[in-house]
Design a protein around this motif. Structure first.
Motif, PDB file in Angstrom:
ATOM      1  N   GLN A 314       0.830  -1.204   0.000  1.00  0.00           N
ATOM      2  CA  GLN A 314       0.000   0.000   0.000  1.00  0.00           C
ATOM      3  C   GLN A 314       0.869   1.261   0.000  1.00  0.00           C
ATOM      4  OE1 GLN A 314      -2.715  -0.416   3.288  1.00  0.00           O
ATOM      5  NE2 GLN A 314      -3.933  -2.006   2.293  1.00  0.00           N
ATOM      6  N   LYS A 315       1.952   1.218   0.758  1.00  0.00           N
ATOM      7  CA  LYS A 315       2.885   2.358   0.761  1.00  0.00           C
ATOM      8  C   LYS A 315       3.526   2.532  -0.612  1.00  0.00           C
ATOM      9  CE  LYS A 315       5.709   2.712   4.285  1.00  0.00           C
ATOM     10  NZ  LYS A 315       6.641   2.317   5.368  1.00  0.00           N
ATOM     11  N   TRP A 316       3.864   1.416  -1.245  1.00  0.00           N
ATOM     12  CA  TRP A 316       4.484   1.477  -2.579  1.00  0.00           C
ATOM     13  C   TRP A 316       3.506   2.023  -3.611  1.00  0.00           C
ATOM     14  CZ3 TRP A 316       3.363  -1.924  -6.853  1.00  0.00           C
ATOM     15  CH2 TRP A 316       4.166  -1.666  -7.965  1.00  0.00           C
ATOM     16  N   LEU A 317       2.242   1.550  -3.572  1.00  0.00           N
ATOM     17  CA  LEU A 317       1.234   2.026  -4.517  1.00  0.00           C
ATOM     18  C   LEU A 317       0.997   3.525  -4.371  1.00  0.00           C
ATOM     19  CD1 LEU A 317      -1.373  -0.880  -4.349  1.00  0.00           C
ATOM     20  CD2 LEU A 317      -0.058  -0.193  -6.371  1.00  0.00           C
ATOM     21  N   ALA A 318       1.157   4.040  -3.150  1.00  0.00           N
ATOM     22  CA  ALA A 318       0.921   5.466  -2.899  1.00  0.00           C
ATOM     23  C   ALA A 318       1.900   6.347  -3.670  1.00  0.00           C
ATOM     24  CB  ALA A 318       1.019   5.762  -1.407  1.00  0.00           C
ATOM     25  N   LEU A 325      -0.846   9.006  -4.159  1.00  0.00           N
ATOM     26  CA  LEU A 325      -2.153   8.667  -3.621  1.00  0.00           C
ATOM     27  C   LEU A 325      -2.173   8.877  -2.113  1.00  0.00           C
ATOM     28  CD1 LEU A 325      -2.775   5.266  -5.477  1.00  0.00           C
ATOM     29  CD2 LEU A 325      -3.440   7.557  -6.230  1.00  0.00           C
ATOM     30  N   SER A 326      -3.344   9.199  -1.619  1.00  0.00           N
ATOM     31  CA  SER A 326      -3.513   9.268  -0.167  1.00  0.00           C
ATOM     32  C   SER A 326      -3.507   7.841   0.383  1.00  0.00           C
ATOM     33  CB  SER A 326      -4.834   9.954   0.179  1.00  0.00           C
ATOM     34  OG  SER A 326      -5.925   9.138  -0.237  1.00  0.00           O
ATOM     35  N   ASP A 327      -3.417   7.726   1.710  1.00  0.00           N
ATOM     36  CA  ASP A 327      -3.431   6.399   2.327  1.00  0.00           C
ATOM     37  C   ASP A 327      -4.704   5.644   1.969  1.00  0.00           C
ATOM     38  OD1 ASP A 327      -1.009   6.967   3.432  1.00  0.00           O
ATOM     39  OD2 ASP A 327      -1.781   7.421   5.448  1.00  0.00           O
ATOM     40  N   GLU A 328      -5.833   6.344   1.973  1.00  0.00           N
ATOM     41  CA  GLU A 328      -7.106   5.699   1.667  1.00  0.00           C
ATOM     42  C   GLU A 328      -7.170   5.280   0.198  1.00  0.00           C
ATOM     43  OE1 GLU A 328     -10.500   3.892   2.576  1.00  0.00           O
ATOM     44  OE2 GLU A 328      -9.215   4.941   4.031  1.00  0.00           O
ATOM     45  N   GLU A 332      -7.488   1.450  -1.370  1.00  0.00           N
ATOM     46  CA  GLU A 332      -8.491   1.053  -2.366  1.00  0.00           C
ATOM     47  C   GLU A 332      -7.821   0.462  -3.601  1.00  0.00           C
ATOM     48  OE1 GLU A 332     -10.946   4.379  -3.268  1.00  0.00           O
ATOM     49  OE2 GLU A 332     -11.751   4.573  -1.230  1.00  0.00           O
ATOM     50  N   GLU A 333      -6.722   1.062  -4.029  1.00  0.00           N
ATOM     51  CA  GLU A 333      -6.001   0.570  -5.204  1.00  0.00           C
ATOM     52  C   GLU A 333      -5.448  -0.830  -4.944  1.00  0.00           C
ATOM     53  OE1 GLU A 333      -4.737   0.598  -9.049  1.00  0.00           O
ATOM     54  OE2 GLU A 333      -5.996   2.082  -8.041  1.00  0.00           O
ATOM     55  N   TYR A 334      -4.957  -1.060  -3.745  1.00  0.00           N
ATOM     56  CA  TYR A 334      -4.447  -2.390  -3.395  1.00  0.00           C
ATOM     57  C   TYR A 334      -5.567  -3.424  -3.440  1.00  0.00           C
ATOM     58  CZ  TYR A 334      -2.790  -6.357  -0.753  1.00  0.00           C
ATOM     59  OH  TYR A 334      -2.469  -7.637  -0.379  1.00  0.00           O
ATOM     60  N   GLN A 335      -6.719  -3.064  -2.892  1.00  0.00           N
ATOM     61  CA  GLN A 335      -7.847  -4.005  -2.883  1.00  0.00           C
ATOM     62  C   GLN A 335      -8.271  -4.373  -4.305  1.00  0.00           C
ATOM     63  OE1 GLN A 335     -10.631  -1.793  -0.474  1.00  0.00           O
ATOM     64  NE2 GLN A 335      -9.855  -2.651   1.457  1.00  0.00           N
TER      65      GLN A 335
END
Length: 440
Positions: A314-318, A325-328, A332-335
């Motif tokens: 999730q940190k990497w996707l951000a 991206l925000s944390d939220e 969502e992107e990870y899901q």
């Protein structure tokens, strides 16, 4: 330089890279010497700028560049040498007290590691897949369509059952004014078709757009309306008959066989039906194979259990995309991408463990086969090998095409592997039942 790794758990590690002045000072010195030779500074002849001035103006930025180059090379080489299977990319850990004014530096990177797991190819419940067959009714219907296609059009004075009508549909409110040709059988139900019976050219039939066809999408072609307007369209229509005709079916004989499949390739009705069945089932195979690939993929994801470094990913996707991206948003992107990532890891393991791979020669042969099929559709049945080589090289020279064909070939290899190794429950169905089963 010193590189160490600290394992946080099985899926997360931190790599620390310590760089001293001795690691980079010679590189910095050489770059600055080159700068001195090329520098154009007012008041000094080219190549005679004092080194102290060059260092003052460029020294720090050059040092930062060289340290970063050294850092990236060291990290990349370390991952390869240690055979670390990382997910995403290493993430630098930010140090609040970091300063480029020091001589020695220490950098830390977070790593998300791929899990170790075994793929469950034999779930308790067999995976339901389909073999689509062309049944007698389908072949009968196709023969009627072919006989109509090659049949003779006979003009008529009045409308009877089974006729074709060319009609101009009109509605002022929706600005409909469209001429279309259709069979009476195309209308939904018997009531609409019955309105045309006995009518002659020039006569008008009053209809309603709602319920005119089984599928509202037919209104797009027949009435010339937009896709949005077609859904639930409910307006009166004035249908003026412009032409009435009937198709006299072509005889089911050698002349028709030759027109459809080429001279002499089919010799009687039995062979004609068999060839139609073979061609239809070859087309259906692509859809059945895609369904099978989807079904096996879902089963493998569901039955192959392993953990992922979720927080790291999730940190990497951000920070991985063009826009942060925000944390939220990252969550969502990870899901959305988790299932795809899981299957990619499963596919990679299956490929590695079972030697499922693609060589350039494999891809080129596959491409040549694809090209031969396309050329055959245009009557070029026996192309020269040199011609196929030239076309294949041009096709594979396009990166996007090469990627697309490579993915298709890998899917074929995986499908063959799944047929031999996965517990499948193969059910024979006709195409209509396949659609009902898969898209119910």
């Amino acid at each position: 330089m010193n590189i160490t790794k600290e394992d946080i758990d099985q899926l997360n590690s931190i790599v620390r890279i310590d760089i001293t002045a001795d690691d980079y000072k010679d590189k910095v010195e050489n770059v600055l010497k080159d700068y001195r030779i090329k520098a154009n500074i007012p008041g000094f002849r080219k190549g005679h700028v004092p080194m102290s001035l060059v260092k003052k103006q460029y020294g720090k930025s050059v040092m930062i560049d060289e340290v970063n180059k050294l850092l990236q090379d060291a990290l990349g080489n370390y991952l390869v040498e240690e055979k670390l299977d990382v997910l995403g990319n290493p993430l630098p850990k930010i140090k609040e007290d970091f300063s480029w004014d020091a001589d020695d530096f220490s950098f830390e990177f977070e790593l998300g590691l791929a899990p170790e797991f075994e793929v469950n190819l034999k779930p308790k419940k067999a995976i339901k897949v389909y073999k689509i067959i062309a049944d007698d009714k389908m072949i009968d219907d196709q023969i009627i369509r072919i006989r109509e296609q090659y049949g003779k059009i006979i003009q008529k004075d009045s409308v009877e059952e089974g006729d074709n009508v060319t009609v101009t549909f009109e509605n002022e409110e929706k600005e409909i004014n469209k001429k279309s040709t259709l069979k009476l059988d195309d209308f939904k139900g018997k009531a609409n078709a019955k309105k045309f019976l006995g009518k002659k050219v020039g006569e008008v039939v009053e209809l309603k757009s709602k319920g005119l066809f089984e599928d509202d999408h037919n209104l797009i072609k027949v009435l010339g309306v937009t896709h949005d307007d077609a859904h639930g369209l409910d307006v009166p229509l004035k249908a003026t008959i412009d032409e009435i005709s009937k198709t006299e079916l072509a005889d089911l004989n050698q002349e028709l066989f030759d027109k459809v499949f080429g001279e002499g390739n089919v010799k009687d009705e039995a062979e004609f039906r068999a060839k139609l069945k073979e061609d239809a089932e070859n087309q259906f195979k692509q859809q059945a194979d895609q369904h099978m690939l989807n079904a096996v993929t879902e089963s493998l994801i569901e039955n192959t259990k392993f953990e992922l470094p979720v927080e790291f990913l999730q940190k990497w996707l951000a920070v991985a995309g063009e826009k942060s991206l925000s944390d939220e948003e990252a969550k969502e992107e990870y899901q959305k991408s988790e299932k795809g990532l899981r299957y990619q890891l499963i596919e990679n393991k299956l490929s590695k463990d079972n030697g499922i791979q693609i060589s350039y020669d494999d891809l080129k042969d596959y491409t040549k086969g694809f090209i031969k099929t396309q050329m055959a559709q245009y009557g070029q049945m026996n192309p020269e090998e040199s011609e196929l080589d030239d076309i294949a090289n041009r096709v594979l020279g396009n990166q996007q095409e090469a990627k697309r064909l490579s993915e298709q070939l890998m899917n074929e290899k995986l499908l063959n592997f799944f047929r031999e190794n996965v517990n499948l429950d193969v059910t024979e169905v006709n195409f209509e039942d396949f659609i009902k089963e898969v898209y119910k």
